[in-house]
Enzyme design. Sequence first.
Site, PDB file in Angstrom:
ATOM      1  N   VAL A  24      10.096 112.389  60.157  1.00  0.00           N
ATOM      2  CA  VAL A  24      11.020 111.871  59.150  1.00  0.00           C
ATOM      3  C   VAL A  24      12.233 111.370  59.921  1.00  0.00           C
ATOM      4  O   VAL A  24      13.004 112.158  60.473  1.00  0.00           O
ATOM      5  CB  VAL A  24      11.410 112.969  58.146  1.00  0.00           C
ATOM      6  CG1 VAL A  24      12.443 112.434  57.162  1.00  0.00           C
ATOM      7  CG2 VAL A  24      10.168 113.474  57.405  1.00  0.00           C
ATOM      8  N   ARG A  28      22.756 113.309  55.095  1.00  0.00           N
ATOM      9  CA  ARG A  28      21.388 112.879  54.812  1.00  0.00           C
ATOM     10  C   ARG A  28      20.739 113.744  53.739  1.00  0.00           C
ATOM     11  O   ARG A  28      20.993 114.938  53.658  1.00  0.00           O
ATOM     12  CB  ARG A  28      20.550 112.914  56.091  1.00  0.00           C
ATOM     13  CG  ARG A  28      20.936 111.859  57.093  1.00  0.00           C
ATOM     14  CD  ARG A  28      20.159 112.009  58.376  1.00  0.00           C
ATOM     15  NE  ARG A  28      20.477 113.275  59.044  1.00  0.00           N
ATOM     16  CZ  ARG A  28      19.926 113.659  60.182  1.00  0.00           C
ATOM     17  NH1 ARG A  28      19.008 112.905  60.766  1.00  0.00           N
ATOM     18  NH2 ARG A  28      20.277 114.810  60.749  1.00  0.00           N
ATOM     19  N   THR A  33      10.306 117.268  65.140  1.00  0.00           N
ATOM     20  CA  THR A  33      11.753 117.342  65.014  1.00  0.00           C
ATOM     21  C   THR A  33      12.272 118.476  65.883  1.00  0.00           C
ATOM     22  O   THR A  33      11.564 119.447  66.148  1.00  0.00           O
ATOM     23  CB  THR A  33      12.182 117.574  63.549  1.00  0.00           C
ATOM     24  OG1 THR A  33      13.611 117.575  63.465  1.00  0.00           O
ATOM     25  CG2 THR A  33      11.660 118.896  63.008  1.00  0.00           C
ATOM     26  N   ASP A  45      26.811 116.020  58.102  1.00  0.00           N
ATOM     27  CA  ASP A  45      25.507 115.404  57.851  1.00  0.00           C
ATOM     28  C   ASP A  45      25.335 115.172  56.354  1.00  0.00           C
ATOM     29  O   ASP A  45      25.282 116.125  55.575  1.00  0.00           O
ATOM     30  CB  ASP A  45      24.395 116.328  58.379  1.00  0.00           C
ATOM     31  CG  ASP A  45      23.034 115.647  58.451  1.00  0.00           C
ATOM     32  OD1 ASP A  45      22.855 114.608  57.783  1.00  0.00           O
ATOM     33  OD2 ASP A  45      22.162 116.160  59.159  1.00  0.00           O
ATOM     34  N   SER A  65      15.635 109.016  60.265  1.00  0.00           N
ATOM     35  CA  SER A  65      16.712 108.291  59.590  1.00  0.00           C
ATOM     36  C   SER A  65      17.130 107.088  60.427  1.00  0.00           C
ATOM     37  O   SER A  65      17.246 107.177  61.652  1.00  0.00           O
ATOM     38  CB  SER A  65      17.912 109.212  59.361  1.00  0.00           C
ATOM     39  OG  SER A  65      17.584 110.240  58.452  1.00  0.00           O
ATOM     40  N   GLU A  66      17.347 105.997  59.750  1.00  0.00           N
ATOM     41  CA  GLU A  66      17.700 104.732  60.399  1.00  0.00           C
ATOM     42  C   GLU A  66      18.839 104.908  61.398  1.00  0.00           C
ATOM     43  O   GLU A  66      19.846 105.564  61.119  1.00  0.00           O
ATOM     44  CB  GLU A  66      18.131 103.732  59.325  1.00  0.00           C
ATOM     45  CG  GLU A  66      18.607 102.398  59.868  1.00  0.00           C
ATOM     46  CD  GLU A  66      19.124 101.502  58.753  1.00  0.00           C
ATOM     47  OE1 GLU A  66      18.946 100.282  58.851  1.00  0.00           O
ATOM     48  OE2 GLU A  66      19.711 102.028  57.779  1.00  0.00           O
ATOM     49  N   CYS A  67      18.675 104.307  62.577  1.00  0.00           N
ATOM     50  CA  CYS A  67      19.724 104.271  63.597  1.00  0.00           C
ATOM     51  C   CYS A  67      19.658 102.903  64.250  1.00  0.00           C
ATOM     52  O   CYS A  67      18.943 102.714  65.234  1.00  0.00           O
ATOM     53  CB  CYS A  67      19.516 105.385  64.618  1.00  0.00           C
ATOM     54  SG  CYS A  67      20.739 105.365  65.955  1.00  0.00           S
ATOM     55  N   CYS A  94      17.858 108.765  69.334  1.00  0.00           N
ATOM     56  CA  CYS A  94      17.095 108.345  68.158  1.00  0.00           C
ATOM     57  C   CYS A  94      15.982 107.354  68.493  1.00  0.00           C
ATOM     58  O   CYS A  94      14.830 107.534  68.080  1.00  0.00           O
ATOM     59  CB  CYS A  94      18.025 107.737  67.117  1.00  0.00           C
ATOM     60  SG  CYS A  94      19.342 108.844  66.574  1.00  0.00           S
ATOM     61  N   LYS A 151      15.935 120.248  59.091  1.00  0.00           N
ATOM     62  CA  LYS A 151      15.039 119.261  58.502  1.00  0.00           C
ATOM     63  C   LYS A 151      13.763 119.929  58.004  1.00  0.00           C
ATOM     64  O   LYS A 151      13.235 119.591  56.938  1.00  0.00           O
ATOM     65  CB  LYS A 151      14.706 118.161  59.507  1.00  0.00           C
ATOM     66  CG  LYS A 151      13.984 116.968  58.905  1.00  0.00           C
ATOM     67  CD  LYS A 151      13.725 115.882  59.945  1.00  0.00           C
ATOM     68  CE  LYS A 151      14.991 115.202  60.385  1.00  0.00           C
ATOM     69  NZ  LYS A 151      14.711 114.060  61.312  1.00  0.00           N
TER      70      LYS A 151
END
Length: 215
Positions: A69, A147, A168, A145, A71-73, A86, A173
């Site tokens: 999973v 998210r 991860t 954070d 997250s956009e970076c 990332c 998470k």
Amino acid sequence: MMTDAPIQNAPLVEEQDQTPPLEYVGACDLPTPWAKFRLHGFVDPTTGKEHVAMVLGDVGDGLPVLARVHSECLTGDALFSQRCDCGAQLEEALKRIATEGRGVVLYLRQEGRGIGLINKIRAYQLQDGGADTVEANEALGFPADLRRYELCKPMLAQLGVTTLRLMTNNPRKVAAMTDIGVEVTERVAIMVGHNPSNWHYLATKQAKLGHMFVR
């Protein structure tokens, strides 16, 4: 078996009251240097944000699925920034899935741990002045954070995935996925991309956010 078609008579994938609605758009082939994935598109109608899932092999057979999973970076994933790990983690996840022949990457539009690209640049500016990643977010008025992972459940449901082997280093998470009702049978460490430019960033993630850098 997984299907590319939206669930019949249900344009919005909606699991339960606390799960946000999510529109499934469709899928296409996505050749990469490591394998030909299927790219599945989703839209959150409440925010307009677009999210994708990269899928390889039969992930709807009921067996645990190797997954990330992510997250956009933009800075790390596309601009090759060495300030974080990332981009290296995304590439490593795709390589591992290709080697295994089966797996999923959920790519969520949550830039800068949820604060957005421009605020991320502001946070980086503060970090250039000596703040760590948590202190910079808090100085801008954000939590460490922001998210959220509720959207993962309808995305995985559309793909027929019920159980994950989650790549991860972040136990939070794993807990977040468990909290939304997604079973995680294994946390798979993904320790790549460490370099002199991100050692302080990684040390902060370990000390303040509980990341685990142990195989």
